[in-house]
Design a protein around this motif. Structure first.
Motif, mmCIF file in Angstrom:
data_model
loop_
_atom_site.group_PDB
_atom_site.id
_atom_site.type_symbol
_atom_site.label_atom_id
_atom_site.label_comp_id
_atom_site.label_asym_id
_atom_site.label_seq_id
_atom_site.Cartn_x
_atom_site.Cartn_y
_atom_site.Cartn_z
ATOM 1 N N LYS A 185 21.209 12.474 41.562
ATOM 2 C CA LYS A 185 20.388 13.546 41.634
ATOM 3 C C LYS A 185 19.055 13.016 41.819
ATOM 4 O O LYS A 185 18.444 13.653 42.949
ATOM 5 N N GLU A 186 18.388 12.133 41.232
ATOM 6 C CA GLU A 186 16.842 11.716 41.555
ATOM 7 C C GLU A 186 16.891 11.264 42.993
ATOM 8 O O GLU A 186 15.825 11.366 43.695
ATOM 9 N N LEU A 187 18.107 10.321 43.331
ATOM 10 C CA LEU A 187 17.887 9.625 44.775
ATOM 11 C C LEU A 187 17.930 10.756 45.659
ATOM 12 O O LEU A 187 17.359 10.616 46.920
ATOM 13 N N SER A 188 18.743 11.523 45.482
ATOM 14 C CA SER A 188 18.979 12.951 46.515
ATOM 15 C C SER A 188 17.722 13.609 46.845
ATOM 16 O O SER A 188 17.288 13.917 47.776
ATOM 17 N N LEU A 189 16.848 13.851 45.710
ATOM 18 C CA LEU A 189 15.586 14.758 45.691
ATOM 19 C C LEU A 189 14.460 13.862 46.137
ATOM 20 O O LEU A 189 13.592 14.148 47.205
ATOM 21 N N SER A 242 28.166 22.216 64.130
ATOM 22 C CA SER A 242 29.611 22.098 64.322
ATOM 23 C C SER A 242 30.287 21.127 63.505
ATOM 24 O O SER A 242 29.456 19.879 63.337
ATOM 25 N N LEU A 243 31.453 21.122 63.052
ATOM 26 C CA LEU A 243 31.914 20.073 62.321
ATOM 27 C C LEU A 243 32.401 18.985 63.209
ATOM 28 O O LEU A 243 32.612 17.593 62.888
ATOM 29 N N LYS A 244 32.470 19.180 64.532
ATOM 30 C CA LYS A 244 32.644 17.948 65.719
ATOM 31 C C LYS A 244 31.327 17.157 65.517
ATOM 32 O O LYS A 244 31.544 15.862 66.090
ATOM 33 N N ASP A 245 30.463 18.099 65.597
ATOM 34 C CA ASP A 245 28.887 16.935 65.518
ATOM 35 C C ASP A 245 28.864 16.253 64.135
ATOM 36 O O ASP A 245 28.850 16.725 63.044
ATOM 37 N N LYS A 246 28.696 14.963 64.431
ATOM 38 C CA LYS A 246 28.631 14.100 62.986
ATOM 39 C C LYS A 246 27.136 13.661 62.749
ATOM 40 O O LYS A 246 26.870 12.865 61.993
ATOM 41 N N SER A 247 26.252 14.474 63.295
ATOM 42 C CA SER A 247 25.008 14.326 62.744
ATOM 43 C C SER A 247 24.452 15.160 61.764
ATOM 44 O O SER A 247 23.403 15.593 61.458
ATOM 45 N N PHE A 248 25.199 15.364 60.960
ATOM 46 C CA PHE A 248 24.681 16.250 59.386
ATOM 47 C C PHE A 248 25.430 15.384 58.244
ATOM 48 O O PHE A 248 26.570 14.705 58.344
ATOM 49 N N SER A 249 24.743 15.808 57.176
ATOM 50 C CA SER A 249 25.170 15.271 55.913
ATOM 51 C C SER A 249 24.950 16.346 54.914
ATOM 52 O O SER A 249 24.323 17.425 55.171
ATOM 53 N N MET A 250 26.075 16.371 53.796
ATOM 54 C CA MET A 250 26.003 17.342 52.542
ATOM 55 C C MET A 250 25.865 16.606 51.332
ATOM 56 O O MET A 250 26.518 15.640 51.058
ATOM 57 N N GLN A 251 24.973 17.211 50.645
ATOM 58 C CA GLN A 251 24.704 16.236 49.300
ATOM 59 C C GLN A 251 24.622 17.621 48.024
ATOM 60 O O GLN A 251 23.500 18.268 47.993
ATOM 61 N N SER A 252 25.144 17.401 46.912
ATOM 62 C CA SER A 252 25.000 18.417 45.917
ATOM 63 C C SER A 252 23.509 17.715 45.481
ATOM 64 O O SER A 252 23.594 16.447 45.002
ATOM 65 N N ASP A 260 22.004 19.277 42.573
ATOM 66 C CA ASP A 260 22.167 19.945 41.245
ATOM 67 C C ASP A 260 23.668 20.518 41.048
ATOM 68 O O ASP A 260 24.384 20.559 41.941
ATOM 69 N N ASN A 261 23.729 21.117 39.901
ATOM 70 C CA ASN A 261 24.995 21.670 39.642
ATOM 71 C C ASN A 261 25.365 22.867 40.428
ATOM 72 O O ASN A 261 26.496 23.042 40.731
ATOM 73 N N ASN A 262 24.295 23.257 40.919
ATOM 74 C CA ASN A 262 24.674 24.569 41.621
ATOM 75 C C ASN A 262 23.908 24.598 42.981
ATOM 76 O O ASN A 262 23.669 25.801 43.769
ATOM 77 N N VAL A 263 23.319 23.530 43.494
ATOM 78 C CA VAL A 263 22.530 23.279 44.797
ATOM 79 C C VAL A 263 23.199 22.277 45.738
ATOM 80 O O VAL A 263 23.493 21.150 45.276
ATOM 81 N N LEU A 264 23.265 22.844 47.004
ATOM 82 C CA LEU A 264 23.778 22.063 47.786
ATOM 83 C C LEU A 264 22.913 21.835 49.233
ATOM 84 O O LEU A 264 22.382 22.939 49.793
ATOM 85 N N CYS A 265 22.487 20.674 49.674
ATOM 86 C CA CYS A 265 21.495 20.452 50.619
ATOM 87 C C CYS A 265 22.536 19.909 51.736
ATOM 88 O O CYS A 265 23.224 18.972 51.784
ATOM 89 N N ILE A 266 22.169 20.604 53.163
ATOM 90 C CA ILE A 266 22.751 20.155 54.326
ATOM 91 C C ILE A 266 21.587 19.946 55.032
ATOM 92 O O ILE A 266 20.786 20.320 55.290
ATOM 93 N N ILE A 267 21.878 18.757 55.661
ATOM 94 C CA ILE A 267 20.921 18.093 56.402
ATOM 95 C C ILE A 267 21.227 17.741 57.844
ATOM 96 O O ILE A 267 22.533 17.084 57.958
ATOM 97 N N SER A 268 20.840 18.051 58.992
ATOM 98 C CA SER A 268 21.260 17.936 60.225
ATOM 99 C C SER A 268 19.909 17.440 61.185
ATOM 100 O O SER A 268 18.927 17.745 60.823
ATOM 101 N N LYS A 270 8.929 17.522 49.025
ATOM 102 C CA LYS A 270 8.517 18.363 48.004
ATOM 103 C C LYS A 270 9.036 19.516 47.865
ATOM 104 O O LYS A 270 9.052 19.974 46.574
ATOM 105 N N ARG A 271 9.498 20.254 48.850
ATOM 106 C CA ARG A 271 10.107 21.620 48.640
ATOM 107 C C ARG A 271 11.460 21.397 47.731
ATOM 108 O O ARG A 271 11.632 22.056 47.009
ATOM 109 N N LEU A 272 12.158 20.316 47.934
ATOM 110 C CA LEU A 272 13.402 20.063 47.183
ATOM 111 C C LEU A 272 13.020 19.809 45.527
ATOM 112 O O LEU A 272 13.710 20.312 44.863
ATOM 113 N N ALA A 273 11.820 19.156 45.610
ATOM 114 C CA ALA A 273 11.519 19.094 44.146
ATOM 115 C C ALA A 273 11.209 20.207 43.274
ATOM 116 O O ALA A 273 11.166 20.416 41.899
ATOM 117 N N ARG A 274 10.906 21.312 43.954
ATOM 118 C CA ARG A 274 10.542 22.697 43.369
ATOM 119 C C ARG A 274 11.822 23.399 43.137
ATOM 120 O O ARG A 274 11.677 24.615 42.791
#
Length: 593
Positions: free
Chosen positions: A341-345, A520-530, A532-540, A588-592
């Motif tokens: 979690k700390e590394l993701s944030l 798009s799922l065909k586009d490989k330029s995105f990543s997904m990482q939880s 927290d137990n209830n927060v999912l971060c999608i980056i593209s 900084k926004r993720l930390a909040r």
């Protein structure tokens, strides 16, 4: 007993024989100054409760900070003894680890009720922990949790994998030994075997980190204990040539544990040795790994326009790590995941680039735990690419004096500053518009310049150390000012946190969320990482020219890798502005959250 946080404070204070400022202590522990004050008060109260000598306490001073007074080393000795004991009471995964430990030493199915009775848990606790246990087991190659309505549950895996998982379950926790005498006996051998294995590594110039060495020793003693308990090791499919290190370790096990390693166990030992990450790296890296690193560097430049400029030193260190990581992936004995979690944030950009570019460059599906160990390597590179405050030095001193002064500044401030531009005063007066830039640190050796214009900081041509320290503070202020200015700009350009999207359908899925975000799922330029137990971060990312940051609350929870997600953070970098600055803002926004 001291709490985990209090142990951290005491450890930092005991590591120095001088005062440490409140700011430095709070940054070292990762908590606020007021919390530091509260914890230190509680520590002193605990010291008094234990009736330690009167001269043992944490002293505080408004100007100096804090100092641990322990002249006879009484408190240090107590802390050492207590940290050797079980101190994991607050670990949220302790229930799951205890259940996993029990399953690892069961040869057949076991009912939920029997697990609850043997561990003094309720059935509901065991059932709720099964989700976490499945997640742990699924991360191990070839391991599976079988569930039968009539028989109960059992762990199915090869003996090699079970021994590796025993290390993951942290069986040294006294409460996890479950009265197994063979395990108790084996763990009493860790210290002596650890010393002898360390001597073997040093003698063979095979230097690994302390935690890796300890984990390896645990793997050895657990294997011996399991063999004595009737768990038989089978020969691996791929037979390796046994190294001198493995042969020397075989002798240690024979002498210290009165046990002769079987050929299969010797193969297990050799496999683990080859997978250990080295601190002192080999000079040569396999060509295939070097080529993969080159592809990774090119992909990062093509995808987001960031020129990493990887140095040979970095390529050697990271390449050695990749070589051993590939061996671990092939064998299924991947590293443990720490601080996910700390590394993701803290490192959203680094993690995204590793997921999208490193995995593609090596054509590997790298698990989170292993990616976590690669983050510090990439963070060091990106840290050097991060813009730093520029310094303008207006001085009429001689070239030799200026050379000496610049050297002192660079030695004192290191990589916290960028370029130093030096001009005589007469040139600056005539070309002020060219040299004056916002948020740069302006220095001068001339008193007249201080009187002529505000915003300059005086520095003696033969600056003493205390003046360099003051200059360091000025550099930090310049960094903060620049960050605040950039944050305002980014807030206005891409932050749409207040314009939320409330999804209220029960058919939500990661795919539907990606479609909502325009990915798009065909586009490989995105990543997904939880995160927290209830927060999912999608980056593209792409080259659309627009960045955005969205907060998407969900009316119904979304299952994702064993977690129940009710908030999605969508981050998109479209090539607008500096990518590192943008992700610093995202961090900084993720930390909040």
């Amino acid at each position: 007993m001291f709490t985990k946080r209090q142990y951290q404070i005491l450890a930092v204070l005991s590591g120095t024989d001088s005062w440490i400022s409140s700011l430095a202590l709070s940054e070292a522990i990762g908590i606020g100054k007021r919390t530091i004050q509260t914890e230190i008060r509680k520590i002193n109260e605990e010291i008094c409760r234990r009736k330690l000598p009167a001269d043992v306490r944490i002293r505080s001073n408004n100007r100096k900070g804090y100092f641990l007074a322990d002249p006879a080393g009484v408190l240090r000795e107590i802390l050492y003894r207590e940290t050797q004991m079980d101190n994991s009471e607050d670990d949220k995964l302790v229930h799951s680890r205890r259940i996993l430990a029990l399953l690892l030493f069961e040869k057949d199915y076991i009912h939920i009720g029997d697990i609850a009775n043997r561990l003094y848990f309720s059935k509901s606790t065991v059932n709720s922990d099964l989700v976490q246990i499945k997640r742990i087991i699924n991360r191990t190659k070839g391991a599976e949790l079988e569930v039968s309505m009539s028989k109960g549950i059992r762990l199915v895996a090869s003996e090699d994998m079970k021994r590796f998982m025993c290390m993951k379950a942290r069986l040294e926790d006294r409460r996890l030994l479950m009265e197994q005498e063979e395990l108790k006996w084996a763990f009493r051998k860790i210290e002596v075997i650890g010393k002898r294995v360390g001597e073997i590594f040093v003698r063979n110039q095979y230097i690994v980190s302390g935690d890796v060495c300890l984990d390896f020793v645990k793997f050895l003693v657990i294997g011996v204990a399991r063999s004595r308990m009737g768990f038989v090791a089978s020969m691996p499919e791929c037979i390796m040539e046994i190294s001198e290190i493995a042969e020397e370790i075989e002798v240690v096990i024979r002498e210290e544990m009165d046990y002769e390693l079987t050929e299969a166990e010797l193969q297990y030992t050799e496999g683990r040795i080859r997978e250990l990450n080295l601190l002192q790296k080999a000079l040569n890296v396999e060509k295939s790994v070097n080529d993969g690193i080159g592809r990774f560097e090119r992909m990062v430049l093509e995808e987001i326009g960031l020129d990493l400029q990887l140095e040979e030193r970095w390529k050697t260190a990271a390449g050695n790590h990749m070589e051993r990581m590939i061996l671990r992936l092939e064998s299924g004995r991947t590293n443990l995941g720490n601080y996910t979690k700390e590394l993701s944030l803290s490192y959203p950009l680094e993690l995204h680039l590793l997921r999208v570019c490193l995995c593609a460059a090596f054509d590997l599906d790298i698990p989170d735990a292993e990616l976590g160990y690669m983050i510090p390597y990439l963070a060091e590179v990106i840290g050097r690419r991060r813009e730093k405050p520029q310094i303008l030095l207006v001085s009429d001193s001689s070239a030799s004096v200026i050379f000496h002064l610049i050297s002192r500044i660079k030695n004192g401030l290191g990589d916290r500053i960028g370029e130093i531009c030096t001009v005589p005063r007469y040139v600056y007066e005539r070309k002020r518009e060219e040299y004056w830039k916002p948020n740069q640190l302006c220095l001068t050796t001339e008193h007249d310049q201080l009187l002529a214009e505000t915003g300059f900081f005086y520095i003696n041509p033969f600056a003493e150390q205390n003046l360099i320290r003051e200059l360091s503070k000025k550099a930090e202020e310049a960094c903060r000012d620049r960050e605040k200015e950039r944050e305002k700009v980014l807030q206005g350009c891409c932050m749409v946190e207040n314009k939320v999207y409330l999804l209220d359908t029960k058919e939500e899925s990661p795919e539907s969320l990606l479609e909502l975000c325009g990915v798009s799922l065909k586009d490989k330029s995105f990543s997904m990482q939880s995160i927290d137990n209830n927060v999912l971060c999608i980056i593209s990312h792409n080259k659309s020219g627009e960045n955005c940051l969205k907060k998407i609350p969900l009316k119904h929870t979304l299952p994702y890798k064993g977690k129940q997600i009710n908030v999605v953070i969508y981050v998109h970098y479209g090539g607008e502005g500096d990518v590192i600055e943008f992700f610093d803002f995202v961090k900084k926004r993720l930390a909040r959250i």
